[in-house]
Write a protein that holds these residues in place. Structure first.
Motif, mmCIF file in Angstrom:
data_model
loop_
_atom_site.group_PDB
_atom_site.id
_atom_site.type_symbol
_atom_site.label_atom_id
_atom_site.label_comp_id
_atom_site.label_asym_id
_atom_site.label_seq_id
_atom_site.Cartn_x
_atom_site.Cartn_y
_atom_site.Cartn_z
ATOM 1 N N ILE A 235 -34.680 -9.887 52.919
ATOM 2 C CA ILE A 235 -34.005 -11.085 52.201
ATOM 3 C C ILE A 235 -33.608 -10.638 50.900
ATOM 4 C CG2 ILE A 235 -34.156 -13.362 51.226
ATOM 5 C CD1 ILE A 235 -36.318 -13.928 53.565
ATOM 6 N N LYS A 236 -34.452 -9.834 50.258
ATOM 7 C CA LYS A 236 -33.861 -9.262 49.089
ATOM 8 C C LYS A 236 -32.927 -8.220 48.974
ATOM 9 C CE LYS A 236 -35.374 -5.668 47.204
ATOM 10 N NZ LYS A 236 -34.781 -4.328 46.918
ATOM 11 N N GLU A 237 -32.809 -7.441 50.115
ATOM 12 C CA GLU A 237 -31.579 -6.487 50.187
ATOM 13 C C GLU A 237 -30.427 -7.058 50.512
ATOM 14 O OE1 GLU A 237 -31.695 -3.302 49.875
ATOM 15 O OE2 GLU A 237 -33.838 -3.675 49.310
ATOM 16 N N GLY B 180 -28.832 -9.164 40.690
ATOM 17 C CA GLY B 180 -28.081 -10.022 41.570
ATOM 18 C C GLY B 180 -29.183 -11.388 42.023
ATOM 19 N N LEU B 181 -30.291 -11.102 41.510
ATOM 20 C CA LEU B 181 -31.289 -12.302 41.888
ATOM 21 C C LEU B 181 -31.662 -13.135 40.688
ATOM 22 C CD1 LEU B 181 -31.442 -10.459 44.365
ATOM 23 C CD2 LEU B 181 -33.992 -10.572 44.354
ATOM 24 N N HIS C 69 -33.125 -20.392 37.828
ATOM 25 C CA HIS C 69 -32.063 -20.156 38.746
ATOM 26 C C HIS C 69 -30.967 -19.490 38.573
ATOM 27 C CE1 HIS C 69 -34.351 -23.310 40.833
ATOM 28 N NE2 HIS C 69 -33.973 -24.319 40.194
ATOM 29 N N GLU C 70 -30.853 -18.732 37.253
ATOM 30 C CA GLU C 70 -29.786 -17.743 36.854
ATOM 31 C C GLU C 70 -30.049 -16.508 37.281
ATOM 32 O OE1 GLU C 70 -28.879 -18.662 32.749
ATOM 33 O OE2 GLU C 70 -29.326 -20.844 32.952
ATOM 34 N N PRO C 71 -28.825 -15.944 37.678
ATOM 35 C CA PRO C 71 -28.996 -14.520 37.916
ATOM 36 C C PRO C 71 -29.591 -13.574 36.635
ATOM 37 C CG PRO C 71 -27.064 -15.181 38.568
ATOM 38 C CD PRO C 71 -27.680 -16.143 37.750
ATOM 39 N N VAL C 72 -30.516 -12.872 37.033
ATOM 40 C CA VAL C 72 -31.091 -11.867 35.838
ATOM 41 C C VAL C 72 -29.947 -10.972 35.108
ATOM 42 C CG1 VAL C 72 -32.759 -10.113 35.461
ATOM 43 C CG2 VAL C 72 -33.483 -12.007 36.758
ATOM 44 N N ASN D 265 -36.714 -13.040 41.808
ATOM 45 C CA ASN D 265 -37.253 -11.841 41.492
ATOM 46 C C ASN D 265 -38.834 -11.991 41.645
ATOM 47 O OD1 ASN D 265 -36.051 -8.996 40.196
ATOM 48 N ND2 ASN D 265 -34.553 -10.785 39.718
ATOM 49 N N LEU D 266 -39.169 -12.894 40.803
ATOM 50 C CA LEU D 266 -40.627 -13.196 40.932
ATOM 51 C C LEU D 266 -41.286 -13.256 42.244
ATOM 52 C CD1 LEU D 266 -41.490 -14.838 37.530
ATOM 53 C CD2 LEU D 266 -41.327 -12.600 38.017
ATOM 54 N N ALA D 267 -40.575 -14.124 43.193
ATOM 55 C CA ALA D 267 -40.909 -14.536 44.433
ATOM 56 C C ALA D 267 -40.977 -13.353 45.219
ATOM 57 C CB ALA D 267 -40.000 -15.566 44.953
ATOM 58 N N PHE D 268 -40.154 -12.174 45.196
ATOM 59 C CA PHE D 268 -39.949 -10.991 45.728
ATOM 60 C C PHE D 268 -41.377 -10.241 45.576
ATOM 61 C CE2 PHE D 268 -38.986 -6.397 45.708
ATOM 62 C CZ PHE D 268 -38.882 -6.298 47.136
ATOM 63 N N TYR D 269 -41.582 -10.150 44.090
ATOM 64 C CA TYR D 269 -42.864 -9.355 43.991
ATOM 65 C C TYR D 269 -43.978 -10.178 44.164
ATOM 66 C CZ TYR D 269 -40.398 -5.440 41.800
ATOM 67 O OH TYR D 269 -39.818 -4.362 41.784
ATOM 68 N N GLY D 270 -43.919 -11.376 44.254
ATOM 69 C CA GLY D 270 -44.997 -12.138 44.574
ATOM 70 C C GLY D 270 -45.587 -11.888 46.247
ATOM 71 N N ALA D 271 -44.535 -11.549 46.950
ATOM 72 C CA ALA D 271 -44.632 -11.306 48.366
ATOM 73 C C ALA D 271 -45.209 -9.790 48.435
ATOM 74 C CB ALA D 271 -43.372 -11.392 49.035
ATOM 75 N N MET D 272 -44.828 -9.046 47.628
ATOM 76 C CA MET D 272 -45.187 -7.581 47.673
ATOM 77 C C MET D 272 -46.630 -7.464 47.143
ATOM 78 S SD MET D 272 -42.718 -5.778 48.413
ATOM 79 C CE MET D 272 -41.919 -7.078 49.499
#
Lengths: 263, 316
Positions: free
Chosen positions: A9-11, B94-95, B131-134, B100-107
């Motif tokens: 999803i991130k990609e 772009g996230l 909700h704003e792009p980084v 960004n945090l949700a992605f790392y939470g999953a990792m």
């Protein structure tokens, strides 16, 4: 599995924001679907081949044209000429996506925090690989179905169009296509692990499209007969090749080397 | 309060890149809850040390362990126990902040990720921008988000590599205050910094590196060790020379009088100051106030570097 899903999803969120990647992923399948339909529109009308008999065709065609008369066999030959073009989609798209996703992580320096998490190298590569393979395979299948629908309208011969869904081409599109995608992604991962510019990775990876182009040209010039046997051989070779390439892709993706060598 | 149980151990930890020895036989023991500073010039091996301890690099020789897990053997376990803020925040532009945090939470396999995201984004003042792009964030906001990312899975050990570099003073202050807050919560923090004032303020102990370990102690002890302790007596205007009087005491190492200011080097000011004050008053001095001459950590650092370079150049 959650990690792989999150990576995919991130990609997609990241990579498709890149205009070049978005253009490649959307334009290539469109072009490969539209171009043959245009050619078919001008060359593939039944009346053009009225009077052609099986005796007028090369002998190897008879094995492919069972149940078709000479004119239909000629049409079938023209319609299927372009199917191998669809084999380029699953190679090029994942190569583009994987090149940008791995080298992109290097250039934006996002790889270090990612590698500091408990995610394994295999999970990273499977996630990034699938992020390239899934859109490529979907684009190939959708493109092929659109082509079949277009061919049905243009050729207006159900005998010929039905042949697009015989086991030969189903195996080509639904088995060989994904296998080619895996090959493309493994090659892109290997190259991306060693270079620091996504364009360089993509250009080097591009060399590996040449065998597919070679088969297409071989078929067009009559040097290669793409029949069931050929496609099954191709699938078998790709299974072995994909296993070897993916193994090496995982081996080459050395977390430590990638971190300490990139500038 | 430092719990004396060690959470990080290294013994003769070394790492070379080809011919270059980046870290040379580093031996450390860092306690749970300690804020530990790694100081040194560029190329001193600070980032390499952090990467070794974060199991991102393997040692060339020697060993290191984090929370009882061995680097090079239990790398996956170590990565679960640590949080890393690298030199560059390394966020996905772009996230959005939340993505960004949700992605790392999953990792990291964080349970109740939404709550954790909310908690840290609120704590760092980024909740309204989630909700704003980084890519649209300022450097300070990016740095704060990267800190939130490093803390999301509640790591035992937090590595912060140059957390305030390239931040404006206001953003740097916010980040420093946040680290200071973390300090009181029992988390072990390893802080790599060029900002010696920051290290002085935040760190319980510091290691000064230049490839190898030059010094290791609390900032206060390092000052005492390098410069000794000096007391300054500020007097009312006087023409009297008090140096001979003070030098009569055995415990006085050195005296320097500049106009109405006397600097006295002593080992134990707590014990000796009353004796010195009495002697000065009896000699006719009017003492306006007394203080300890406070050297900056920067002075200690420069002194150590000078000595180290002297050794390398063979001048010492």
């Amino acid at each position: 599995m959650e990690r792989i899903k999150a990576i995919i999803i991130k990609e997609w969120r990241e990579v498709f924001k890149n205009r070049f990647v978005f253009f490649t992923v959307s334009f290539l399948p469109l072009m490969i679907t539209a171009l043959p339909l245009v050619i078919l529109f001008f060359t593939g009308r039944s009346e053009d081949f009225a009077g052609v008999t099986t005796a007028d065709l090369p002998p190897q065609f008879s094995s492919l044209c069972s149940g078709l008369d000479g004119a239909e066999c000629m049409l079938y030959f023209i319609v299927t000429q372009f199917i191998l073009l669809f084999m380029m989609v699953p190679v090029i798209i994942p190569m583009t996506i994987a090149s940008y996703s791995i080298v992109g992580e290097k250039t934006t320096r996002t790889l270090e925090p990612l590698l500091a998490t408990p995610v394994s190298t295999l999970e990273i590569l499977v996630g990034k690989g699938l992020a390239g393979v899934i859109p490529a395979v979907v684009a190939t299948w959708v493109g092929y179905l659109l082509y079949a629908a277009g061919a049905h309208i243009i050729v207006s011969n159900p005998h010929v169009v039905n042949k697009l869904f015989d086991p030969l081409w189903m195996t080509a599109i639904f088995v060989v296509g994904p296998l080619l995608s895996l090959m493309g992604v493994s090659i892109a991962v290997m190259i991306s692990s060693r270079v620091n510019d996504p364009r360089v990775a993509e250009q080097i990876s591009g060399i590996f499209v040449l065998p597919v182009v070679g088969i297409f040209l071989g078929q067009t010039t009559g040097l290669i007969l793409v029949n069931q046997e050929f496609i099954l051989w191709m699938a078998g070779v790709l299974v072995v090749l994909d296993s070897i390439l993916f193994y090496f892709a995982v081996q080459i993706f050395q977390r430590e080397t990638i971190l300490s060598r990139w500038k | 309060m430092i719990n004396k149980e060690s959470v990080i151990h290294t013994r003769n930890l070394s790492r070379s890149f080809g011919e270059i020895l980046a870290v040379d036989r580093l031996s450390l023991a860092i306690s749970r809850g300690e804020v530990f500073g790694l100081l040194g010039p560029n190329g001193a091996g600070k980032t390499t040390t952090v990467r070794l301890l974060a199991a991102l690099l393997q040692p060339s020789s020697g060993e290191a362990s984090i929370a009882g897990y061995q680097v090079g053997i239990d790398d996956q376990e170590i990565r679960r126990k640590i949080g890393l803020l690298p030199e560059a925040p390394g966020l996905y532009d772009g996230l959005t902040a939340e993505q960004n945090l949700a992605f790392y939470g999953a990792m990291y396999g964080v349970e109740e990720i939404s709550q954790q995201i909310k908690r840290y984004l609120e704590l760092l003042g980024l909740w309204n921008r989630r909700h704003e792009p980084v890519g649209t964030f300022s450097k300070g906001m990016r740095q704060k988000l990267a800190i939130a990312r490093a803390l999301l899975h509640e790591p035992e050990v937090l590595f912060l590599d140059e957390p305030t570099s390239s931040l404006d003073p206001q953003a740097a202050r916010l980040v420093r205050e946040f680290i200071s807050d973390l300090k009181g919560k029992g988390r072990t923090i390893i802080l790599c910094t060029h900002n010696l004032e920051e290290a002085d303020r935040l760190c319980d102990r510091v290691a000064v590196l230049n490839g190898h370990l030059l010094a290791l102690d609390s900032p206060i002890e390092l000052r005492r060790r390098i410069f000794g302790r000096k007391v300054v007596f500020h007097l009312s205007a006087t023409k009297t020379e008090f140096e001979p009087i003070l030098l009569e005491f055995d415990f006085v190492n050195h005296v320097e009088q500049i106009e109405n200011k006397i600097v006295v080097a002593v080992d134990d000011p707590d014990t000796h100051n009353p004796v010195l004050i009495r002697a000065l008053v009896e000699a006719g001095a009017e003492i306006r106030f007394v203080g300890e001459l406070r050297r900056r950590l920067e002075d200690v650092y420069l002194e150590l570097m000078q000595a180290s370079e002297g050794i390398i150049n063979g001048t010492n």
